[in-house]
Structure formats: structure tokens, C-alpha cells
Design an enzyme around this catalytic site. Structure first.
Site, PDB file in Angstrom:
ATOM      1  N   LYS A 117      36.005  95.519  24.596  1.00 39.18           N
ATOM      2  CA  LYS A 117      35.192  94.418  25.134  1.00 39.18           C
ATOM      3  C   LYS A 117      35.016  94.587  26.651  1.00 39.18           C
ATOM      4  O   LYS A 117      35.768  95.336  27.290  1.00 39.18           O
ATOM      5  CB  LYS A 117      35.875  93.089  24.814  1.00 39.18           C
ATOM      6  CG  LYS A 117      37.237  92.907  25.482  1.00 39.18           C
ATOM      7  CD  LYS A 117      38.009  91.729  24.877  1.00 39.18           C
ATOM      8  CE  LYS A 117      39.356  91.547  25.547  1.00 39.18           C
ATOM      9  NZ  LYS A 117      40.230  90.623  24.806  1.00 39.18           N
ATOM     10  N   TYR A 165      29.704  88.779  58.588  1.00 34.77           N
ATOM     11  CA  TYR A 165      29.207  87.403  58.458  1.00 34.77           C
ATOM     12  C   TYR A 165      30.185  86.380  58.973  1.00 34.77           C
ATOM     13  O   TYR A 165      31.402  86.544  58.821  1.00 34.77           O
ATOM     14  CB  TYR A 165      28.919  87.099  56.988  1.00 34.77           C
ATOM     15  CG  TYR A 165      27.667  87.742  56.452  1.00 34.77           C
ATOM     16  CD1 TYR A 165      26.436  87.596  57.101  1.00 34.77           C
ATOM     17  CD2 TYR A 165      27.701  88.486  55.281  1.00 34.77           C
ATOM     18  CE1 TYR A 165      25.284  88.179  56.587  1.00 34.77           C
ATOM     19  CE2 TYR A 165      26.559  89.065  54.756  1.00 34.77           C
ATOM     20  CZ  TYR A 165      25.355  88.906  55.425  1.00 34.77           C
ATOM     21  OH  TYR A 165      24.226  89.481  54.916  1.00 34.77           O
TER      22      TYR A 165
HETATM   23  C1  LIG Z   1      41.521  91.179  24.586  1.00 33.95           C
HETATM   24  C2  LIG Z   1      42.251  91.041  23.324  1.00 33.95           C
HETATM   25  C3  LIG Z   1      43.209  92.018  22.955  1.00 33.95           C
HETATM   26  C4  LIG Z   1      43.660  93.137  23.843  1.00 33.95           C
HETATM   27  O1  LIG Z   1      44.741  92.732  24.649  1.00 33.95           O
HETATM   28  P1  LIG Z   1      45.458  93.735  25.653  1.00 33.95           P
HETATM   29  O2  LIG Z   1      46.501  92.889  26.317  1.00 33.95           O
HETATM   30  O3  LIG Z   1      44.413  94.181  26.624  1.00 33.95           O
HETATM   31  O4  LIG Z   1      46.001  94.864  24.879  1.00 33.95           O
HETATM   32  C5  LIG Z   1      43.749  91.910  21.679  1.00 33.95           C
HETATM   33  N1  LIG Z   1      43.427  90.888  20.850  1.00 33.95           N
HETATM   34  C6  LIG Z   1      42.557  89.921  21.210  1.00 33.95           C
HETATM   35  C7  LIG Z   1      42.261  88.820  20.259  1.00 33.95           C
HETATM   36  C8  LIG Z   1      41.946  89.956  22.458  1.00 33.95           C
HETATM   37  O5  LIG Z   1      41.091  88.982  22.811  1.00 33.95           O
END
Ligand SMILES: *Cc1c(COP(=O)(O)O)cnc(C)c1O
Length: 368
Positions: free
Chosen positions: A38, A265
């Protein structure tokens, strides 16, 4: 490697492979691995990462939103893709692109059953998420009968997996809470399997879950995100992972500043003496948090630390190079090691996850 000539994010796929294999070495041989890709694979590049992991025979991918899955399919990814957080408006794309939705409450379950039936689907793969304490997304433990009853009235869907997510897998002060989450999920899975009459894939562990609870809660699959990209909950394990991302840039211009002149700035920085500054083509629109301005963040030029001075601009930062031997056109390292990422994250009051995923799409990605 050719000289850096603009702002780039280098992605080291051999480090990715090392991390994938490191995670697998913590698991039973038969445990499946779902790679979480993701948010552009945690700020790297989801297409590059997914195509690469597919060659390494990863079992599953997960994305948060539907369009992230659509992009992977358009890039030729064939491996099953779980969409963790779909909305009803996405169901058409989900089916068109052969994505697998997480159905997390009665609203989306009911709507997806109707949609799959309308599309004359048989045994369409779905996943059901249970809330065991994170209180974010998912059915409750006592919803099992309701879900199974709904599913038994249709042939449109097939439950591929049941899953849940830990709230504090990295925090060993919360071991009792985590154990309760594991117990609750185990009970849910048992009830569900008994009622529905088949065995979906079960999964509960993220990266820190794998590192801390692989014995108790490995189930059939694990979901690894941050670990693939080189980070774990503690530095000892992080050191055994390899750094995947390096953010680099160059010195665009050098200024010689006189006492009492200001930089940037709002004139946030005022020089107390003669000094030299370098302007770097990377700003908050590229993912350098504004919190890193005014001496909180730094870059490295020719091996020397140069503090960010004044406010972070949208497209630029200015750094203090008074005591650094460098020229316009020289390479600038924002980070090329997990330690620097953790340092910058800490100084910006955040965590590696946010620092990495904030690297915007404007930054050119290059495979190392
Ligand atoms: C993002 C996510 C993960 C991954 O978690 P990590 O700590 O990055 O390994 C796993 N399961 C779900 C449901 C997530 O939203």
C-alpha cells in the site's frame, strides 16, 4: 552508479530480497507471505516492488485502496491482491480487475453479496476482517453467526481468508493485550470454520507481530510491510535488515551570507556571522516535513552534516555549509541508511512509516 544530478529516490531491490528472505527465515516453510504494498509500497514504488516480489514467488499482495490494486494489475501483476479498505463505489473495479475485497462490516458485506450476485459470480474470493482490539476496521467476535448465515445463502462468494490486526505488536509492555487479541482471533477462526464447513487462510501478524509472536500466532499467512523496506521495531533487528531506500539530491546554488542577513521565507533564519548556504531542490512537496526546518533536520554533503536553516519551502531547503568543503553540483544525501531515516523521523516527531510514505510522487524513482 552515475553521479546524482537531480533529486532521486534509489530503490535497492537486492536489499528488498534480503529482507524478504530474512522474514521468511523467521517462519515455518509452509507459512504464506503476503507483502503489503500500500501507499506506493511504503513510498518506494509499488510497481517495481510488486513485480520484483512476484518473481520471488510471494503468495499475496495487499493494498489499502482499490485504485492501488488497479494500478498493480495494469502493471501486469498476476498474484492475488487483497484490498484492505474498499468502499462500495469500488466494487465494479474490484471485480473488473480481479481484486479481492476485505469485507469488514455488515454494510459492505451485504452490498458486495448483492453486487457479486448481480454480476453472476460464483465463489468470488473475499476476505473477512475481525476487530480484536484495535477498534479500527472489522466485524466483532460475536458477528460470526451473522456472517456465516449470510454467506450460506449465496454461492456468489468464497471466503479465502479470515484476518485480524494487532494493536501493539511492537510493544512488549502490551504482551497481555496482544495475547488476548490472539486468543480472540483463534476462537473466531474456530467458530467460523465450524459453522461454514471449510478452512479459510488465517492471518494476524504484521512485521513486529512476526518478530515477537511468530510462535503463538503465525497461523497460515503473515502480512509484512515495513520489514520488507528495512525497518523493524528495534534497532537490533533493523540492523539485520538491509536499507532499501536512499533519497539523494544535489547542491543547486551556493550563497555567501553576511551577518544579519536572513535566509528563506518569513526571514526565519538570521545569520549571526559570515556563512555559506546551499540550496537543495527538495521541499515539503517532496516529503521533507516542515517540522524539519530551523535546525531540526539535516542532510549530508561530502560526508559532513549540514543543518536545514530557516523554513522548509515547497520545493527547496537551504542548509548550512559554512564549514563544509563543497561545490555547486555536488551530491546531497538526505538519507541512505535506516539510522538516518529514524533520526529524521524522530526529529520531525514522527515514525519511519510516515517519513517514507511522505516521499511524494514528484521524486523520481530509480532502481539500483
Ligand atoms: C499496513 C498493514 C500491515 C503491515 O504492517 P507493517 O507493520 O508495516 O508490517 C499489515 N496488516 C494491515 C491490516 C495493515 O493495514
Amino acid at each position: 552508479m552515475s553521479k546524482t544530478q537531480e533529486t532521486i529516490l534509489e530503490i535497492d531491490v537486492s536489499a528488498l530480497k534480503h529482507n524478504f528472505e530474512f522474514i521468511k527465515s523467521k517462519l515455518h516453510a509452509k507459512t504464506k507471505v503476503l507483502a503489503v504494498v500500500k501507499a506506493f509500497a511504503y513510498g518506494t514504488d509499488a510497481t517495481i516492488v510488486a513485480n520484483y516480489l512476484e518473481q520471488l514467488n510471494v503468495d499475496y499482495f495487499a493494498v489499502a485502496y482499490t485504485h492501488e490494486g488497479v494500478n498493480l494489475r495494469n502493471a501486469g501483476v498476476k498474484t492475488p491482491i487483497l484490498v484492505l479498505h474498499p468502499q462500495i463505489v469500488n466494487f465494479e473495479s474490484i471485480i473488473d480487475y480481479n481484486l479481492e475485497p476485505n469485507l469488514y462490516n455488515a454494510r459492505v458485506l451485504t452490498a458486495f453479496i448483492a453486487f457479486a450476485q448481480e454480476r453472476k459470480k460464483v465463489s468470488y474470493p473475499i476476505h473477512i476482517k475481525f476487530n480484536t482490539g484495535l477498534n479500527r476496521l472489522g466485524f466483532w467476535e460475536n458477528d460470526v453467526d451473522y456472517i456465516v448465515e449470510k454467506l450460506q445463502k449465496t454461492t456468489a462468494l468464497q471466503v479465502v481468508s479470515l484476518f485480524s490486526h494487532l494493536a501493539a505488536s511492537e510493544d512488549l509492555n502490551e504482551t497481555n493485550f496482544t495475547q488476548d487479541q490472539i486468543t480472540s482471533f483463534t476462537k473466531i477462526a474456530r467458530d467460523f470454520e465450524r459453522n461454514i464447513g471449510y478452512k479459510p487462510i488465517l492471518h494476524q501478524l504484521n512485521t513486529s507481530g512476526i518478530l515477537n509472536y511468530a510462535d503463538q500466532a503465525q497461523f497460515d499467512m503473515v502480512r509484512v510491510g515495513i520489514g520488507l523496506y528495512g525497518f523493524a521495531n528495534d534497532m537490533k533487528i533493523t540492523k539485520q535488515l538491509k536499507n532499501v531506500m536512499a533519497l539523494k539530491s544535489i547542491v543547486s546554488q551556493i550563497h555567501r551570507i553576511e551577518p544579519n542577513e536572513s535566509v528563506g521565507y518569513n526571514r526565519a533564519f538570521k545569520a549571526s556571522g559570515f556563512m555559506k548556504t546551499a540550496t537543495i531542490p527538495i521541499g515539503h512537496a517532496d516529503g521533507i516535513h516542515r517540522a524539519l526546518g530551523n535546525g531540526k533536520g539535516y542532510v549530508t554533503i561530502n560526508g559532513e552534516k549540514a543543518l536545514i536553516i530557516g523554513n522548509v519551502c515547497m520545493d527547496m531547503i537551504m542548509v548550512n555549509i559554512t564549514n563544509i568543503d563543497c561545490e555547486e553540483g555536488d551530491e546531497v544525501i538526505i538519507f541512505d541508511h535506516q539510522k538516518t531515516v529514524n533520526d529524521l523521523a524522530k526529529n520531525a516527531n514522527t515514525i519511519s512509516y510516515e517519513l517514507l510514505t511522505a516521499i511524494s510522487q514528484r521524486v523520481k524513482r530509480i532502481v539500483k
